[in-house]
Motif scaffolding. Structure first.
Motif, short mmCIF file in Angstrom:
data_model
loop_
_atom_site.label_atom_id
_atom_site.label_comp_id
_atom_site.label_asym_id
_atom_site.label_seq_id
_atom_site.Cartn_x
_atom_site.Cartn_y
_atom_site.Cartn_z
N PRO A 174 20.52 -31.67 -24.26
CA PRO A 174 21.17 -30.42 -23.86
C PRO A 174 22.04 -30.59 -22.61
O PRO A 174 21.73 -31.37 -21.71
CB PRO A 174 19.99 -29.48 -23.56
N GLU A 175 23.15 -29.85 -22.58
CA GLU A 175 24.05 -29.91 -21.43
C GLU A 175 23.32 -29.51 -20.14
O GLU A 175 23.58 -30.06 -19.07
CB GLU A 175 25.25 -28.99 -21.66
N LYS A 176 22.40 -28.54 -20.25
CA LYS A 176 21.66 -28.11 -19.07
C LYS A 176 20.84 -29.26 -18.49
O LYS A 176 20.79 -29.45 -17.26
CB LYS A 176 20.74 -26.95 -19.42
N ALA A 177 20.22 -30.06 -19.36
CA ALA A 177 19.43 -31.21 -18.89
C ALA A 177 20.33 -32.25 -18.24
O ALA A 177 19.98 -32.84 -17.20
CB ALA A 177 18.66 -31.82 -20.05
N LEU A 178 21.51 -32.47 -18.81
CA LEU A 178 22.46 -33.42 -18.22
C LEU A 178 22.89 -32.95 -16.82
O LEU A 178 22.99 -33.76 -15.90
CB LEU A 178 23.68 -33.58 -19.12
N ALA A 179 23.13 -31.66 -16.69
CA ALA A 179 23.54 -31.13 -15.40
C ALA A 179 22.43 -31.27 -14.36
O ALA A 179 22.69 -31.63 -13.20
CB ALA A 179 23.95 -29.66 -15.55
N VAL A 180 21.20 -31.00 -14.77
CA VAL A 180 20.05 -31.14 -13.85
C VAL A 180 19.93 -32.57 -13.36
O VAL A 180 19.78 -32.84 -12.16
CB VAL A 180 18.75 -30.68 -14.53
N VAL A 181 20.02 -33.52 -14.29
CA VAL A 181 19.85 -34.93 -13.92
C VAL A 181 21.04 -35.42 -13.12
O VAL A 181 20.90 -36.20 -12.17
CB VAL A 181 19.62 -35.79 -15.19
N ASP A 182 22.24 -34.97 -13.47
CA ASP A 182 23.43 -35.31 -12.68
C ASP A 182 23.22 -34.92 -11.22
O ASP A 182 23.51 -35.70 -10.30
CB ASP A 182 24.64 -34.56 -13.24
N ASP A 183 22.69 -33.73 -11.01
CA ASP A 183 22.44 -33.25 -9.65
C ASP A 183 21.38 -34.09 -8.95
O ASP A 183 21.52 -34.44 -7.78
CB ASP A 183 22.01 -31.77 -9.72
N ILE A 184 20.32 -34.45 -9.67
CA ILE A 184 19.27 -35.31 -9.10
C ILE A 184 19.85 -36.65 -8.67
O ILE A 184 19.57 -37.15 -7.56
CB ILE A 184 18.14 -35.52 -10.12
N LEU A 185 20.68 -37.25 -9.51
CA LEU A 185 21.25 -38.56 -9.19
C LEU A 185 22.16 -38.47 -7.96
O LEU A 185 22.17 -39.38 -7.12
CB LEU A 185 22.02 -39.09 -10.39
N GLN A 186 22.91 -37.39 -7.86
CA GLN A 186 23.77 -37.23 -6.67
C GLN A 186 22.93 -37.10 -5.41
O GLN A 186 23.24 -37.71 -4.38
CB GLN A 186 24.66 -36.01 -6.85
N LYS A 187 21.84 -36.33 -5.49
CA LYS A 187 20.98 -36.15 -4.31
C LYS A 187 20.27 -37.44 -3.93
O LYS A 187 19.96 -37.66 -2.75
CB LYS A 187 19.96 -35.04 -4.58
N GLY A 274 6.62 -37.83 -13.18
CA GLY A 274 6.07 -36.49 -13.21
C GLY A 274 7.04 -35.39 -12.85
O GLY A 274 6.65 -34.23 -12.76
N CYS A 275 8.33 -35.73 -12.69
CA CYS A 275 9.32 -34.76 -12.23
C CYS A 275 10.25 -34.25 -13.33
O CYS A 275 10.99 -33.29 -13.11
CB CYS A 275 10.18 -35.38 -11.12
N LEU A 276 10.25 -34.91 -14.49
CA LEU A 276 11.26 -34.61 -15.51
C LEU A 276 10.64 -34.01 -16.76
O LEU A 276 9.60 -34.46 -17.23
CB LEU A 276 12.00 -35.90 -15.90
N LYS A 277 11.30 -33.00 -17.30
CA LYS A 277 10.99 -32.55 -18.65
C LYS A 277 11.46 -33.63 -19.62
O LYS A 277 12.27 -34.50 -19.27
CB LYS A 277 11.72 -31.23 -18.95
N LEU A 278 11.00 -33.54 -20.86
CA LEU A 278 11.40 -34.55 -21.84
C LEU A 278 12.91 -34.55 -22.05
O LEU A 278 13.53 -35.62 -22.14
CB LEU A 278 10.68 -34.33 -23.17
N SER A 279 13.52 -33.38 -22.09
CA SER A 279 14.97 -33.31 -22.26
C SER A 279 15.69 -33.95 -21.08
O SER A 279 16.75 -34.58 -21.24
CB SER A 279 15.42 -31.87 -22.43
N GLU A 280 15.11 -33.83 -19.89
CA GLU A 280 15.71 -34.42 -18.69
C GLU A 280 15.52 -35.93 -18.67
O GLU A 280 16.40 -36.68 -18.20
CB GLU A 280 15.15 -33.77 -17.44
N LEU A 281 14.37 -36.40 -19.18
CA LEU A 281 14.19 -37.85 -19.32
C LEU A 281 15.23 -38.41 -20.28
O LEU A 281 15.83 -39.47 -20.02
CB LEU A 281 12.79 -38.16 -19.83
N ALA A 282 15.47 -37.71 -21.37
CA ALA A 282 16.51 -38.14 -22.32
C ALA A 282 17.87 -38.16 -21.64
O ALA A 282 18.67 -39.09 -21.85
CB ALA A 282 16.52 -37.23 -23.53
N ALA A 283 18.15 -37.16 -20.83
CA ALA A 283 19.42 -37.12 -20.11
C ALA A 283 19.54 -38.29 -19.14
O ALA A 283 20.59 -38.93 -19.04
CB ALA A 283 19.55 -35.79 -19.36
#
Length: 379
Positions: A174-187, A274-283
């Protein structure tokens, strides 16, 4: 009389976990696309449902933790099997496809489908199922040969005329998961011009875990000597495992008198355990350069999103290697291979313990050389 050619409402049964569901998706795609109005419902475990919601070919998911599956915990409050059969009967399925590995017995699932009055029932089976299956494919494994799990399921549905040329694993991030992970990587300060390697050191079965001290040597080499960025992933229960690996990396550098470099270099490995939902792990895997992992669910998620994998492959089962992506499968050949055990029956774990950290690093470098070193922002 219902036929597979006219059947529109199909129940697919895969009662295992994340990787097994993903390795079944090419066969599910073949079933889905073989009829223009076909609807797919997946009956799967609590673990499997998390990834099933990300598979576009699946229209509905029913959660069912079957008592004949090894991973199912003893029941306290549960729906008896006859109630599940009644529920399935109410959904008026035209056919059911039962997906299993060759060490599993499909007949309990077939019996539930029989009780549910599903007129067409397909599965591999070693023994004669008589009326429980309308379409019995005598299981040739392992007596005659052993196939990859993906090919096994494609061959099964091929017997009813369901075929596809698109054999990749299916998973939509999902695009939402990609956006969440993008933000995590930037931080975290991830540099898109340097390789980003995800390391997943856990596994549910003890027999499939590469030693933590060797993971530490691998990560230390990638970060301290090769300038790569590493993110650890895992479940909540694996936080201590990853913390132990991180302590080993830091201790090794202290011993090597590299503490001057440690503050700068240690910023290149992070934990999202322990920080990521499955969709976010996929992202995260989709946005990464490489995965290094024991043979467990994230290997198949990486395969589904097209990310190369170094697979530390315990020789418990020969069928679950990464599918249709660049990969390296690392193991040490042993006489006791293909034991299908969750705990090493010999107690030595040599199929993994004798894999050297150097070979893991070399495999990672080979794949990064082939596939490019930059962070791949795929959309």
């Amino acid at each position: 009389m219902t036929s597979w050619e006219s059947a529109e409402n199909i129940l697919c049964i895969r009662l295992d976990t994340i990787g097994d569901v993903l390795m079944t998706t090419p066969a599910i795609r073949a079933v889905k696309l073989s009829h223009p109005r076909r609807r797919i419902t997946l009956l799967t475990s609590s673990a499997g449902t998390a990834v099933a919601s990300l598979v576009p070919e699946i229209d509905e998911v029913i959660v069912y933790d079957a008592p004949w599956l090894k991973a199912t915990a003893p029941r306290l409050n549960s729906i008896p099997e006859y109630e599940m059969a009644q529920y399935l009967r109410s959904l008026k399925f035209d056919g059911a496809v039962i997906f299993t590995v060759y060490s599993q017995n499909p007949l309990p699932s077939a019996f539930v489908c029989y009780l549910a009055d599903i007129p067409l029932r397909l599965a591999h089976c070693h023994e004669n199922p008589y009326q429980l299956l309308t379409d019995w494919v005598k299981d040739p494994e392992p007596e005659n040969f052993v196939r990859h799990e993906v090919q096994r399921q494609l061959d099964l549905v091929g017997t009813i005329g369901c075929n596809t040329d698109e054999k990749r694993l299916s998973l939509h991030v999902p695009e939402k998961a990609l956006a969440v992970v993008d933000d995590i990587l930037q931080k975290l300060g991830i540099d898109q011009q340097r390789p980003l390697v995800v390391v997943h050191p856990g596994a549910t079965a003890a027999s499939r875990r590469y030693p933590p001290e060797k993971f530490a040597l691998v990560v230390r080499t990638l970060v301290m000597e090769m300038g790569m960025q590493v993110i650890f992933t895992g479940t909540e229960s694996e936080q201590e495992l990853v913390a132990e690996i991180q302590r080993m990396i830091i201790a090794a550098d202290a011993i090597a008198n590299l503490t001057d470099n440690l503050s700068a270099k240690s910023a290149s490995f992070h934990s999202l355990v322990g920080c990521l939902k499955l969709s976010e792990l996929a992202a995260l895997l989709q946005l990464s350069s490489l995965l290094i992992s024991n043979n467990t669910g994230p290997v198949h998620i990486a395969a589904a999103v097209g990310t190369p994998v170094v697979d530390l492959y315990a020789l418990t089962n020969p069928q679950h290697t990464p599918w249709s992506i660049p990969h390296r499968v690392l193991f040490h050949d042993v006489p006791c291979k293909y034991c299908y055990k969750s705990i090493c029956p010999e107690g030595h774990h040599q199929c993994l313990d004798l894999v050297t950290p150097e070979s893991v690093v070399n495999a990672a470098c080979e794949l990064l050389g082939v596939c490019g070193a930059k962070l791949r922002l795929k959309r």
